[in-house]
Design a protein around this motif. Structure first.
Motif, PDB file in Angstrom:
ATOM      1  N   SER A  60      31.247   7.580 121.580  1.00  0.00           N
ATOM      2  CA  SER A  60      31.989   8.844 121.648  1.00  0.00           C
ATOM      3  C   SER A  60      32.055   9.514 120.272  1.00  0.00           C
ATOM      4  N   ALA A  90      31.580  16.315 126.885  1.00  0.00           N
ATOM      5  CA  ALA A  90      32.844  16.152 127.616  1.00  0.00           C
ATOM      6  C   ALA A  90      32.714  15.048 128.658  1.00  0.00           C
ATOM      7  N   HIS A 141      32.642  11.622 126.897  1.00  0.00           N
ATOM      8  CA  HIS A 141      33.979  11.209 126.451  1.00  0.00           C
ATOM      9  C   HIS A 141      34.839  10.741 127.628  1.00  0.00           C
ATOM     10  N   MET A 142      34.631  11.359 128.810  1.00  0.00           N
ATOM     11  CA  MET A 142      35.396  10.934 129.986  1.00  0.00           C
ATOM     12  C   MET A 142      35.093   9.475 130.335  1.00  0.00           C
ATOM     13  N   ASP A 180      34.280   7.155 128.295  1.00  0.00           N
ATOM     14  CA  ASP A 180      35.011   6.380 127.284  1.00  0.00           C
ATOM     15  C   ASP A 180      36.498   6.320 127.652  1.00  0.00           C
TER      16      ASP A 180
END
Lengths: 90, 193
Positions: free
Chosen positions: B71, B173, B176-177, B179
């Protein structure tokens, strides 16, 4: 407001992961106590807070999106802790 | 008295609205899974605790570190591309893919070890949740890696820069979700007893 660089946040996230790992590895868990469970989920909350606000850049997004994700996080972690507490009396 | 130097930031959602709607749907789906696990556990705490001790905390911990690092690499890639340093951005995206690959390899080793021990979905309730949750997440990591690979090639081709990072932010995005979900999944499945 304090503003950390992405490098600092990354190191903090790794340190927080190390803390969760240590709690799991050191035999702190499994004693039917809400305290260590609250700590590991408190740490998870802070880590997720950083990812949502800084990595996903929702700090500068319309408030609705930030509130939706932080609301999801608060609800899910709150309910997990409630379920754990419930399991202690089962 | 007004402050002449005060700057009002205009709210900015990084990435396409469609990906944020997908992220919302994914969070709700995983949220239901997480709470199903947490409440199902209350009906047989001893079984869940005993089964959980067979999980490899080391691989769970290393995988958490890999996703967090992945990330961070994507954050650095977006930052680099925004200042028109695409070559640097490509290197950060490659580093993120290395982290994702590491996650995939470790997870496959973990699944393989469980299969060798004769453990599967039908072994008990704990393992049903373990396999469903971690496999569902695993496929999201694979999907995110495919998106990131496409973005890497487009970044290398010079498609993004200070003039346009919209697609890159959209893929970031989603990454990161993946993660974010693991940050809740790791303490829930691997640590909480």
């Amino acid at each position: 407001m304090l503003k950390f660089s992405s490098n600092t946040l990354w190191l903090l996230l790794l340190a927080a992961t190390g803390l969760t790992y240590w709690i799991g590895e050191s035999g702190q868990m499994g004693h039917r106590s809400i305290v260590p469970v609250s700590i590991i989920f408190g740490v998870a909350f802070l880590k997720a807070w950083v990812v949502i606000n800084d990595f996903m850049a929702l700090r500068q997004a319309p408030k609705l999106w930030r509130h939706l994700l932080l609301g999801w996080l608060t609800f899910v972690i709150g309910m997990i802790l409630l379920a754990y507490q419930w399991g202690l009396h089962g | 008295m007004s402050q002449p130097n005060a700057v009002t930031e205009i709210p900015y959602l990084a990435g396409d609205l469609a990906v944020w709607l997908i992220i919302l749907a994914e969070l709700l789906t995983f949220g239901i899974f997480f709470l199903s696990y947490a409440f199902a556990r209350t009906f047989d705490v001893a079984l869940f605790n005993a089964s959980q001790t067979t999980l490899d905390l080391n691989s769970g911990g290393i995988n958490t570190a890999l996703l967090i690092t992945g990330s961070w690499c994507v954050v650095r890639a977006v930052q680099a591309v925004k200042r028109d340093a695409s070559a640097v951005g490509v290197r950060w995206l490659m580093a993120a893919l290395v982290c994702g690959s590491g996650f995939v390899v470790i997870k496959l080793i973990e699944f393989s070890a469980k299969a060798d021990a004769g453990i599967d979905l039908s072994t008990n309730s704990f393992y049903m949740f373990y396999f469903l949750l971690t496999a569902f997440h695993f496929f999201h990591v694979l999907a995110a890696m495919v998106f990131l690979s496409i973005l890497l090639f487009k970044t290398r081709a010079g498609r993004y820069g200070s003039h346009d990072v919209h697609e890159l932010e959209t893929g970031a995005a989603f990454w990161h979700m993946v993660d974010l979900l693991w940050i809740v999944l790791f303490p829930l499945i691997y640590v909480m007893r």
